[in-house]
Design an enzyme around this catalytic site. Structure first.
Site, mmCIF file in Angstrom:
data_model
loop_
_atom_site.group_PDB
_atom_site.id
_atom_site.type_symbol
_atom_site.label_atom_id
_atom_site.label_comp_id
_atom_site.label_asym_id
_atom_site.label_seq_id
_atom_site.Cartn_x
_atom_site.Cartn_y
_atom_site.Cartn_z
ATOM 1 N N GLU A 131 38.062 12.528 -41.011
ATOM 2 C CA GLU A 131 37.568 13.796 -41.542
ATOM 3 C C GLU A 131 36.948 14.608 -40.408
ATOM 4 O OE1 GLU A 131 35.339 15.304 -45.561
ATOM 5 O OE2 GLU A 131 34.287 13.836 -44.347
ATOM 6 N N ALA A 156 28.087 8.097 -42.500
ATOM 7 C CA ALA A 156 29.104 7.277 -43.167
ATOM 8 C C ALA A 156 30.315 8.152 -43.453
ATOM 9 C CB ALA A 156 28.553 6.681 -44.467
ATOM 10 N N HIS A 163 31.650 9.856 -53.730
ATOM 11 C CA HIS A 163 32.845 10.502 -53.179
ATOM 12 C C HIS A 163 34.136 9.872 -53.702
ATOM 13 C CE1 HIS A 163 31.801 13.627 -50.404
ATOM 14 N NE2 HIS A 163 31.030 12.859 -49.643
ATOM 15 N N GLU A 218 28.348 7.901 -50.685
ATOM 16 C CA GLU A 218 29.747 7.602 -50.362
ATOM 17 C C GLU A 218 30.516 7.084 -51.575
ATOM 18 O OE1 GLU A 218 30.671 8.792 -47.617
ATOM 19 O OE2 GLU A 218 28.618 9.112 -46.927
#
Length: 949
Positions: A206, A342, A381, A378
């Protein structure tokens, strides 16, 4: 992150023709070796420019050959053309952890949506050794010589004939380096307790770094499935997004080939794989999802807490969203070298070690809170971003805003003792409002069309403001309607992409029967499509009437950029009064001004109760006076979050509204000596830095500032005590060290003596400093230490294997007031043997914030070594922009601001730090103007109320 920059290339032929005029037709020589092409950043490679020397009847003629791009090769926008989409990738990798290179082969099943004579995909820093294009039946199609357009990181493959609207397979073989930079497919090192240096190969894709590891359609809307195969030796383990399907022998050298199950449909930035020698511990959720935590073998005992949190959080989310986790396993990996906190790769989440490892004896409550909150972020997500992905990076907040909000919600459920809702106010709301105060902020949903501008989107606006407006939406709707709407959104767009309007449509459908119905798109659009936020001005008039108006928060002299909505917001206004003490009194403020009636005998009003709205509230002088009186005489009439918000609003509004005296905030803050909520206390001290921090650069107010802080803090220290107690609750342990550090910096001798006592006991006996006091002890000792003492602390830093303790030692090393030592530490940030590359920016930030002379030294150092740091950090979302903003923003002298302007005026490309430079300069200008306007008044108040002894 993007902003399109046109690449103008000469085009030939007709778009409608099957045959494009070949510019090489009249060339005698076309010297290009297809099998050996290497492209590096900053060059256009392939056949973009060839000088061909022709010998014709003893005359030398030089012919310039231009790039051969058929008209259908659309590269000018910087975005992929969209006429071809990927369906499935078969990716084979053979990383060599000795040479730190790898071989790769990717077979991409593509679907042609519109007839084209050109394939455009993303590729960067790869040596392409072969390209083949196959029809469904395996027939090979002829391609022209491929090229790279480095400006847009494109691999361009012209074709001899147009592709029909059918399926094809594109096969690309290549070689590349396992990168040094912490992006793409990169190397991470660690040293065992026996001194052996080991290496792992891990990924970070990313936002747009998958193209570093394999040629691909590297934009989020091009979702596909993936089958990944990795060659490794027997000493290592390979992981990827999906469980391992098979392992077979590879060749005759004792190597193994791991093949992983076919993935679900996902974006390239979520693909992940790694080769390492870590160990794991595991558990299984109630829905039979395997959870494993991977780390260096010597830290395996530090993964137990993360495993417990991950299991509880994953189960909680499945119930909350009403959607099962779609993968059979979820790996969480502690990576020794990792740029951010992260990364949410689907099924294979990677973490910086400080974000996942927890040692019961040696990790502080602060890092314990960090572990649960980052895991919560996370895992959220996996639904917000992975299951449903924003269509483009302009809506990054759909990923990061939701995950940031859910980290507080979910952590508060699984660890209620941590007070995560108060942390949302302190760490989320306050920091988001501060970031969004600048004219160089940006709307939550902003244009982003190149890697640099995409990287700029990863900031407090997308994360923290995004979280705050989603929380505001939740508060407007209530939990039932909010989560029903979220479930509808997630199920409607699962395994696909969405834009913010589609979120609003889903929620509108569930919320259409609300008593106070409002169009969710109009409401939310007023917060996402324009930057900044409103000040809500509240005036209690006679006859129990309240007048409310809204204006944009802006600094004096600010040139206001245009807004499509004219800087008017749909404001959900919650309030309480002495007669209406509940926190759920509510009305909408959507006009420039409104008026409403309250109950009889209303004496005061508090707006934005429980700090649910993303705005500040200002009052007439009389109402401010009554609120401040209540703080001093009966502060518990207000909720602890409201008390924090009152101080935060008052310190901020007094910067921009002339009718609000700057000393009101100082007067109000004196009540804090009686404040029992440590979240409220520490959050309010942060807010006070808007005033005290500006005065602190002037030595003339040093003693008065110290007396002011100790007047507030000394009673607090006496209540909580210097020494930890067995019956301390979590928050006391969390904040004692922070409070003691603060008072030690302001000269509170008992705290200074206590720090030196604990440090000397550690030196003489080896007794470890208690985890929650570790940062306080080392920072206090380092402030005025000798060079020998500083070197001893640095040696502890180099030998410490627990990265959370290393982080505290970094801050301590940067706390010294000795500028010569500071300069030595600055040099260390360029040497990976001294400071890990992932930590260099953090160390620089700590140094710059240590003292005004240290900030000057940091600025000088960055200027002298700009090429190095810009190359390392200037092209990624590494937080380098925050460092630059912080360093510049501490200046206030005209000559310093002019020097900064001159330095950056000579820089053609600032990449992802451009906004940070602008915000830093804006902050410096505000600081300068504030001191001109308020120094005498605010400083005079300190001198009158806290005179020198």
């Amino acid at each position: 992150m993007p902003r399109p920059e046109e690449l103008r290339l000469t085009e030939y032929g007709s778009e409608d023709s099957d045959y494009d005029e070949d510019i090489f037709n009249n060339s005698i020589i076309h010297s290009y070796e297809k099998k050996k092409s290497r492209c590096t950043r900053g060059k256009i490679c392939g056949v973009t420019m060839l000088g061909v020397t022709l010998l014709l009847t003893s005359i030398v003629v030089t012919v310039t050959v231009y790039p051969y791009f058929p008209r259908s090769c659309d590269t000018a926008t910087g975005l992929l053309p969209g006429d071809i989409i990927p369906v499935h990738y078969d990716l084979w990798l053979y990383p060599d952890l000795t040479t730190l290179t790898f071989q790769g082969k990717v077979e991409i099943q593509i679907k042609v949506l519109k007839r084209t004579k050109c394939i455009v995909l993303n590729s960067l820093d790869q040596n392409i050794t072969d390209i083949k294009l196959k029809q469904k039946d395996g027939t090979l199609l002829m391609t022209e010589d491929f090229s790279f357009v480095s400006e847009h990181e494109f691999l361009v493959i012209p074709l001899r004939a147009k592709l029909e609207e059918e399926d094809y397979t594109l096969v690309i073989e290549y070689e590349a380096e396992v990168r040094h930079a912490l992006k793409g497919f990169y190397r991470s090192y660690y040293t065992t307790s026996s001194g052996e240096k080991r290496v792992a190969a891990v990924t970070q894709f990313e936002a747009s770094y998958a193209r570093h590891a394999f040629p691909c359609f590297d934009e989020p809307q091009y979702k596909a499935t993936f089958t990944i195969s990795i060659v490794r030796d027997t000493e290592h383990t390979a992981l990827s997004n999906m469980p391992k399907n098979a392992t077979v022998a590879y060749g005759e050298g004792g190597l193994l080939l791991d093949t992983f199950e076919k993935s679900v449909k996902m974006s390239t930035y979520l693909v992940a794989f790694m080769v390492m020698d870590f160990t794991s511990r595991s558990t299984t959720t109630s829905s039979n999802v395997l959870i494993r935590i991977w780390s260096r073998s010597e830290t395996e005992h530090q993964t137990e807490y993360a495993l417990e949190c991950a299991k509880k959080l994953l189960e909680y989310y499945e119930g909350l969203f009403g959607i099962p986790f779609p993968l059979p396993k979820q790996d969480l990996v502690a990576v020794p070298d990792f740029n951010s906190g992260a990364m949410e790769n689907w099924g294979l989440i990677t973490y910086r070690e400080t974000s996942i490892l927890y040692d019961k004896k040696e990790t502080s409550n602060s890092f314990k809170r960090r572990v649960v909150s980052v895991i919560a972020h996370e895992l959220a997500h996996q639904w917000f971003g992975n299951l449903v992905t924003m269509k483009w990076w302009n809506d990054l907040w759909l990923n990061e805003g939701f995950a940031s909000y859910m980290e507080y919600v979910a952590s508060d459920v699984v660890k209620p003792e941590m007070g995560m809702q108060m942390y949302l106010q302190k760490n989320g709301m306050q920091r988001a409002l501060s970031a969004d105060s600048f004219s160089n902020s940006h709307p939550i949903s902003s244009e982003a069309n190149n890697p640099a501008s995409i990287a700029e989107m990863f900031d407090a606006i997308s994360y923290r403001k995004g979280a705050c407006i989603i929380r505001m939406l939740n508060e407007v709707l209530g939990d039932k309607l909010f989560y029903e709407g979220i479930n509808s959104y997630l199920t409607t767009y699962e395994y696909s992409n969405a834009e913010q309007g589609q979120l609003y449509t889903a929620i509108n459908e569930t919320a259409k029967h609300m008593d106070q119905a409002i169009d969710i798109g109009e409401f939310m659009g007023s917060w996402t499509l324009q930057m900044g936020y409103p000040i809500v001005h509240v005036k209690l008039t006679g006859e129990n009437k309240v007048q409310i108006s809204q204006t944009k928060y802006k600094f004096p002299g600010e040139v206001e950029t245009e807004s499509p909505l004219g800087y008017k917001w749909h404001i959900p206004f919650w309030y309480q009064t002495n007669e209406e003490t509940g926190s759920n009194n509510f009305l909408w403020v959507s006009e420039d001004s409104v008026e409403f009636e309250t109950k009889e005998n209303t004496k005061w009003i508090l707006g934005n109760s429980l700090a649910r709205g993303f705005y500040r509230v200002n009052y007439d002088a009389e109402n401010w006076g009554k609120i401040i009186d209540l703080l001093h005489n009966s502060h518990t009439v207000f909720h602890e979050v409201d008390r924090m918000k009152i101080i935060d609003d008052l310190t901020s509004i007094s910067q921009v509204v002339d009718d609000v005296d700057i000393t009101l905030a100082l007067e109000a803050s004196l009540y804090l000596r009686n404040e029992l909520s440590l979240y409220t206390l520490t959050g309010s001290l942060t807010s006070l830095s808007r005033i005290i921090g500006k005065l602190a650069v002037l030595e003339e107010y040093g003693d008065e500032i110290n007396s002011f802080f100790l007047h507030i803090m000394e009673p607090v220290v006496k209540r909580i005590g210097l020494e930890p107690k067995e019956d301390d609750d979590f928050q006391t342990g969390l904040f004692r060290g922070e409070i003691l550090t603060e008072v030690a910096q302001h000269g509170y001798q008992p705290a200074v003596d206590y720090a030196h006592k604990l440090y000397q006991e550690h030196i003489s006996t080896g007794q470890q400093v208690e985890a929650n006091l570790y940062a306080f002890v080392y920072a206090t000792v380092a402030m005025n230490c000798t060079e020998k003492e500083w070197e001893a602390i640095f040696q502890e830093y180099t030998k410490e294997s627990l990265q959370s303790k290393q982080r505290y030692l970094m801050k301590a090393l940067a706390s010294t007031f000795n500028v010569d030592i500071v300069k030595k530490l600055l040099k260390y940030t360029m040497d990976e043997k001294m400071i890990r590359r992932q930590d260099a920016r953090i160390v620089l930030m700590h140094i710059s914030m240590g003292s005004y002379p240290a900030n000057y030294a940091t600025w000088d150092f960055l200027r002298e070594n700009w090429a190095f740091f810009y190359e390392e950090f200037g092209h990624t979302n590494s937080g380098f922009d925050l460092l630059i903003e912080s360093v510049i923003g501490q200046f206030y002298k005209k000559e310093d601001i002019d020097e900064v302007n001159k330095f950056f005026d000579n820089k053609d490309d600032l990449g992802s730090i451009e906004r940070g430079v602008k915000k830093g300069l804006e902050a410096a200008s505000h600081r300068r103007e504030w001191l001109k306007k308020h120094k005498e008044h605010a400083g005079g108040w300190l001198k009158v109320n806290f005179p020198r002894d």
